[in-house]
Design a protein around this motif. Structure first.
Motif, PDB file in Angstrom:
ATOM      1  N   ARG A  27     -29.385  -0.942  10.825  1.00  0.00           N
ATOM      2  CA  ARG A  27     -28.080  -1.584  10.700  1.00  0.00           C
ATOM      3  C   ARG A  27     -26.982  -0.609  10.289  1.00  0.00           C
ATOM      4  O   ARG A  27     -25.927  -0.539  10.924  1.00  0.00           O
ATOM      5  N   GLU A  28     -27.262   0.112   9.196  1.00  0.00           N
ATOM      6  CA  GLU A  28     -26.203   0.939   8.625  1.00  0.00           C
ATOM      7  C   GLU A  28     -26.229   2.374   9.147  1.00  0.00           C
ATOM      8  O   GLU A  28     -25.196   3.037   9.211  1.00  0.00           O
ATOM      9  N   VAL A  33     -26.709  -3.707  14.554  1.00  0.00           N
ATOM     10  CA  VAL A  33     -26.501  -4.852  13.661  1.00  0.00           C
ATOM     11  C   VAL A  33     -26.966  -6.174  14.273  1.00  0.00           C
ATOM     12  O   VAL A  33     -26.819  -7.223  13.662  1.00  0.00           O
ATOM     13  N   GLY A  34     -27.534  -6.112  15.452  1.00  0.00           N
ATOM     14  CA  GLY A  34     -28.141  -7.323  16.014  1.00  0.00           C
ATOM     15  C   GLY A  34     -29.357  -7.756  15.214  1.00  0.00           C
ATOM     16  O   GLY A  34     -29.719  -8.925  15.185  1.00  0.00           O
ATOM     17  N   VAL A  37     -30.871  -9.125   8.109  1.00  0.00           N
ATOM     18  CA  VAL A  37     -31.680  -9.264   6.895  1.00  0.00           C
ATOM     19  C   VAL A  37     -31.522 -10.689   6.373  1.00  0.00           C
ATOM     20  O   VAL A  37     -30.401 -11.171   6.203  1.00  0.00           O
ATOM     21  N   GLY A  38     -32.620 -11.366   6.112  1.00  0.00           N
ATOM     22  CA  GLY A  38     -32.516 -12.739   5.611  1.00  0.00           C
ATOM     23  C   GLY A  38     -33.088 -12.931   4.223  1.00  0.00           C
ATOM     24  O   GLY A  38     -32.782 -13.913   3.557  1.00  0.00           O
ATOM     25  N   ILE A  74     -33.519  -6.665  19.299  1.00  0.00           N
ATOM     26  CA  ILE A  74     -32.972  -7.718  20.154  1.00  0.00           C
ATOM     27  C   ILE A  74     -31.930  -7.146  21.119  1.00  0.00           C
ATOM     28  O   ILE A  74     -31.754  -7.641  22.224  1.00  0.00           O
ATOM     29  N   GLN A  75     -31.258  -6.084  20.689  1.00  0.00           N
ATOM     30  CA  GLN A  75     -30.211  -5.495  21.527  1.00  0.00           C
ATOM     31  C   GLN A  75     -30.772  -4.660  22.669  1.00  0.00           C
ATOM     32  O   GLN A  75     -30.035  -4.312  23.590  1.00  0.00           O
ATOM     33  N   SER A  78     -33.033  -6.606  26.659  1.00  0.00           N
ATOM     34  CA  SER A  78     -32.542  -6.677  28.039  1.00  0.00           C
ATOM     35  C   SER A  78     -31.152  -6.086  28.003  1.00  0.00           C
ATOM     36  O   SER A  78     -30.550  -6.005  26.936  1.00  0.00           O
ATOM     37  N   GLY A  80     -27.064  -5.997  28.848  1.00  0.00           N
ATOM     38  CA  GLY A  80     -26.067  -7.038  28.624  1.00  0.00           C
ATOM     39  C   GLY A  80     -26.069  -8.178  29.631  1.00  0.00           C
ATOM     40  O   GLY A  80     -25.933  -9.333  29.257  1.00  0.00           O
ATOM     41  N   GLY A  99     -28.314 -19.237  14.914  1.00  0.00           N
ATOM     42  CA  GLY A  99     -28.678 -17.984  15.567  1.00  0.00           C
ATOM     43  C   GLY A  99     -29.078 -16.857  14.642  1.00  0.00           C
ATOM     44  O   GLY A  99     -29.355 -15.751  15.118  1.00  0.00           O
ATOM     45  N   TYR A 100     -29.118 -17.117  13.342  1.00  0.00           N
ATOM     46  CA  TYR A 100     -29.405 -15.997  12.434  1.00  0.00           C
ATOM     47  C   TYR A 100     -30.875 -15.598  12.469  1.00  0.00           C
ATOM     48  O   TYR A 100     -31.200 -14.412  12.385  1.00  0.00           O
ATOM     49  N   THR A 102     -32.662 -15.973  15.025  1.00  0.00           N
ATOM     50  CA  THR A 102     -32.986 -15.821  16.444  1.00  0.00           C
ATOM     51  C   THR A 102     -33.487 -14.425  16.837  1.00  0.00           C
ATOM     52  O   THR A 102     -34.472 -14.320  17.570  1.00  0.00           O
ATOM     53  N   VAL A 106     -37.084 -14.317  18.501  1.00  0.00           N
ATOM     54  CA  VAL A 106     -37.269 -13.854  19.884  1.00  0.00           C
ATOM     55  C   VAL A 106     -38.247 -12.679  19.922  1.00  0.00           C
ATOM     56  O   VAL A 106     -39.161 -12.640  20.761  1.00  0.00           O
TER      57      VAL A 106
END
Lengths: 157, 790
Positions: A27-28, A33-34, A37-38, A74-75, A78, A80, A99-100, A102, A106
């Protein structure tokens, strides 16, 4: 420490603190950033990525442990304009709301289906046990995974 | 009137969501993704104690740590230490303590903020917290509500001299009704404390933008518009210099309906330091610092005749406020107050609620906010009354509920339910459930003494949603209104901007609002851009909570779209050289009546309005319309929920075998989204019954302070659901819609618990506390065997 990691097809060379978690570096460090962190106890699975093709919670892997490896987020699933069948299935079956969770959901599904292309509902639920969702009650996520299996040539039992 | 087009009508179709493409590709804009140059990261030192005096606080050590730019305690922050606002003083004599963002002299719950450190990165900010010196003088922690209001208790707020926040009374006449009753059933229900646990942790970024005096605040909130007003009032920053943006927000469930101390701190520090400040909570912080929900002790008494006619209901509540009052903390129990009588006719209703301060995290709205608590109480006590009377619980309900031909019906609590059809929803649910078949199986298992008993849980609920008529809110002493706004702009290229004051965080407004506008304007759904959640682009709104977005916001969309068509009609008539009365609007095109070949599509009218070359006299260029709608009334979704519960009487293990619900949310804009909302609500309501519950120890330590300790259900813990709907349009809403966001969470908890108690009733069990973990169920069975049931 110096690391060399391929992420979504691009090779990155970086110096990281030994304590840096893979998710924070993604991320950083390189702006992926796709992946999100939850939690801080490895319970929620929102940060799930593929490490050399297998799903991992990127909050429970140090960035240095990924040295020499290949990461898919996730990015990178596939490009865009194209959709991975799992992405298509989640949209078609309304398998996401906020979607958080997601990205993790996925990526876990991609791994689950690579291991078991024909999962039963019980196997889907067990396979996603490490990914928490607060919006969907999982009903449509389970349907999404089953439909993804169908799209990918398997058929759910 | 605007004709609603019949071809390509978007309303009512399960259109796949516009939002999903970016969410499924990781192209999201969560607040934590925002990385502005020069950002200082804030870390917060939180109290490890529930109640203590701070005898010494020295932040200077933190300033010597690497990468640390600033550190503040309450003393250093001085006048910038704003107080968290409460906008719902429910009584004239309510006790409203100060709630400074950084604690002054005393801490009052585990997680209370003591000091902050700002560093150039989040890791060094967190590291530097260790260098702050704090000395505490521990004080007795007031943890349980009953001890808080007992003689001799320590006070959460010494200066107030009481732990009672308020006492609220409604109704009367129960005693007279009870005097005529053959049967009176009393129960005490514990509606336990829950944590919203949205998946996206809270995050705030505030930045002075440099080009003007404006400070922009990006925050993971449900209420950017309300927050802007509150931050202006709290910080003294002129409201017109504040812009609040809620980017992609990962769930809320009421937990992000707040003006949090962290939002105040980040805003104030960005202003003071003149550079961007960012704070992202850890999940462990979230568990202690995000407001909690529920937490009521409910003493419920129902009076009835021996034939089962309900006469009266008496509700006496203790409602836990926690240590401080947040945005609507005191009002949450009052949102349930009107709904304790549920769908039933009766003569008398007494309600009394005592709000109580404790040394715990403040409570506030959590999905349903007051209505899950009231629905739980009424639906549980109705089952207990049925057992007492020896009546079939569904028959008792049918005997007392409002019949469909009796609407509109004013309940004993004073609300007028505009419409409903409990018979239809129940009939459909019984059919889907195979009610008779399962009752037969239950009888067999009882007869054979099967160690696994089957219980059938019923919940026939209604709720009031769509907050809210402003005059009603005013009468309840809520300081804001309940209206909603929409502006629709037709762009020269025929594309549409729909600006809404609602603020989605998973509900799919971008799709659903496009469907409503599309059905009126005849513009394809994909040509409509829904603009929301940014006070700079959407200046008016009251945001998203209380299942209000469609119920109130939908009305504004319809009204604005209708107005836009009328404005465009004037231009079209001019161009088609006929009178306005001769123009009809069909499928997005203005046509001369009787001569459909002479037509002007809406897009062409928009371009004409843009060029201004040939407008009728008095018509100004550009084409837009706005509407601000105050709802005529609440809306009243209802439904019948049925749960088949298998309970192992030897181990206490409970299994949800089958769940059926038939909800009536009126006209549906997008049935796919409706179904998804129901599923998610069910999961949260079922989780209250079976899995979730906050635990504090006697010193006020939160024992469920991580997702490892607080049991959010996974896919393994829930079944697939059988859902269906009936459609009884709302008569107070121009689109006939009601609200659906909270229905599942409100209805499901009593269905599950009634099912568990039903399974165990032959053993003498007449209540099980939530969550119904195996040990709790097993103990209830043992207590009943020992003759300990209520």
């Amino acid at each position: 420490m110096h690391i060399s990691v391929s992420v979504d097809g691009t090779l990155y060379e970086a110096d990281v603190e030994p304590r840096t978690l893979l998710v924070h570096w993604l991320r950083e460090g390189i702006g992926k950033v796709g992946t999100v962190v939850g939690c801080d106890t490895s319970n929620c699975g929102a940060c799930t990525v593929l490490l050399d093709g297998r799903s991992v919670k990127s909050c429970s892997v140090l960035a240095v442990q990924a040295d020499g490896s290949s990461v898919t987020t996730i990015q990178g699933l596939s490009d865009g304009n194209e959709w991975h069948p799992v992405q298509t299935a989640f949209k078609e079956c309304h398998g996401l709301q906020c979607g958080y969770c997601t990205p993790g959901m996925v990526m876990s599904t991609v791994d689950l289906l690579s291991e078991n292309p024909n999962p039963t509902e019980a196997e889907i639920r067990e396979g996603l046990e490490g990914n928490l969702c607060r919006c969907t009650g999982y009903h449509n996520i389970v349907k999404s995974v089953a439909y993804a299996a169908e799209l990918m040539g398997g058929s759910t039992k | 009137m605007t004709e609603v087009i019949d071809t390509a009508t978007a309303m009512g179709r399960p259109i796949r969501r516009k939002e999903d493409a970016r969410l499924l590709h990781g192209q999201t804009n969560w607040t934590d993704n925002i990385q502005l140059p020069g950002t200082l990261h804030m870390a917060i030192l939180r109290s490890p104690m529930a109640h203590a005096r701070i005898t010494n606080l020295d932040v200077s050590g933190a300033l010597k740590m690497p990468n640390v730019v600033a550190a503040f305690g309450a003393a250093e922050l001085g006048e910038l230490n704003g107080s968290v606002p409460c906008v719902w003083p429910v009584t004239d004599d309510i006790v409203m303590p100060a709630f400074p963002a950084l604690a002054v002299d005393k801490v009052r719950h585990v997680g209370d903020c003591i000091a902050v450190v700002l560093a150039t990165d989040a890791v060094h900010a967190a590291d530097a917290l260790e260098a702050i010196q704090v000395d505490y003088e521990p004080l007795p922690a007031v943890v349980s509500m009953e001890s808080a209001i007992s003689e001799g208790s320590a006070f959460v707020h010494d200066d107030k001299g009481t732990n009672t926040c308020y006492v609220y009374n409604l109704g009367g006449g129960y005693d007279e009704a009870a005097a005529k009753a053959d049967v009176i059933v009393k129960r005490r229900f514990i509606n336990q404390r829950l944590i919203p646990a949205f998946m996206e942790p809270r995050c705030v970024v505030a930045a002075p933008m440099g080009m003007s005096d404006e400070i922009t605040i990006w925050t993971s909130t449900q209420i950017p518009h309300v927050l802007r007003v509150l931050l202006a009032l709290v910080t003294g920053i002129p409201e017109n210099n504040l812009r609040v943006v809620a980017p992609d927000v990962g769930g809320g469930f009421g937990g992000k309906l707040q003006c949090y101390r962290e939002e105040i701190l980040v805003t104030q520090l960005a202003r003071k330091l003149g550079r961007p400040v960012k704070w992202t909570e850890t999940r462990s912080e979230d568990m202690v610092a995000t407001h909690h929900g529920r937490d009521q002790i409910q003493d419920i008494e129902i009076a009835a005749t021996s034939e089962g006619k309900m006469l009266g209901l008496k509700v006496t509540l203790l409602a836990n406020m926690g240590a401080y009052l947040q945005i609507i903390t005191p009002g949450v129990p009052l949102l349930g107050m009107f709904m304790y009588p549920g769908i039933y006719k009766m003569d008398a209703y007494d309600f009394k609620c005592t709000g109580v301060f404790t040394n715990t995290t403040p409570t506030d709205a959590y999905r349903g906010a007051g209505r899950p608590e009231s629905t739980y109480a009424i639906e549980r006590i109705v089952d207990e009354l049925a057992a007492e009377l020896g009546m079939e619980p569904m028959e008792l309900r049918k005997k007392n509920w409002i019949k469909h031909e009796e609407f509109p019906f004013t309940t004993v609590a004073g609300l007028t339910y505009d419409t409903g059809n409990y018979e239809a929803a129940t009939a459909r649910a019984l059919e889907l459930f195979d009610y008779d078949g399962l009752r037969a199986e239950q009888a067999e298992r009882r007869a054979s003494g099967d160690p696994v008993q089957l219980g059938i849980g019923i919940s026939t609920f209604t709720e009031m949603c769509g907050l809210a008529p402003s005059r009603t809110l005013g009468a309840l002493k809520y300081v804001a209104g309940g209206w909603e706004h929409c502006t629709i702009r037709l762009l020269p290229t025929g594309k549409v901007e729909l600006v809404t004051g609602t603020s989605p965080h998973g509900q799919g407004h971008e799709t659903a609002w496009s469907q409503i506008a599309s059905s009126i304007l005849g513009v394809p759904v994909e040509d409509i851009e829904v603009i929301h959640s940014d006070t700079g682009r959407s200046p008016y709104g009251m945001d998203t909570y209380g299942s209000r977005s469609l119920a109130v916001g939908g009305q504004a969309i319809k009204k604005a779209a209708d107005r836009l068509v009328e404005k465009a009609r004037v231009i079209a008539a001019h161009q088609l050289e006929c009178s306005v009365e001769d123009i009809e609007f069909v499928n997005g095109s203005f046509r001369v009546k009787g001569d459909p070949e002479k037509a002007q599509p809406l897009g062409a009218v928009a371009f004409e309005a843009f060029t201004g070359h040939n407008l009728p006299p008095g018509v100004e260029p550009t084409l837009s319309a706005e509407a601000t709608v105050d709802p005529e009334d609440f809306s009243y979704p209802h439904g019948t929920h049925l749960a088949a519960m298998e309970v192992d009487t030897e181990t206490g293990k409970v299994k949800l075998r089958k769940y059926v619900c038939v909800d009536d949310v009126g006209v549906q804009v997008n049935p796919m989204i409706v179904e998804g909302q129901v599923h998610g609500g069910l999961a949260q309501g079922i989780a209250q019954a079976l899995y979730e519950g906050v635990i504090y120890d006697e010193d006020g330590n939160l024992k469920t302070a991580s997702l490892a300790d607080y049991l959010l259900p996974s896919a393994m813990d829930l079944p697939s659901f059988i859902t269906d709907t009936t459609v009884t349009p709302s008569t107070t809403h121009p689109l006939g819609t009601k609200g659906v966001g909270e229905a599942g969470a409100i209805a499901s908890t009593p269905a599950i618990m009634n099912g568990i108690v039903d399974a165990l009733r032959p053993l003498g069990v007449n209540d099980v506390t939530m969550p119904a973990a195996p040990m709790t169920v097993w103990r209830a069975i043992q207590a009943a065997k020992a003759g300990g049931a209520a």
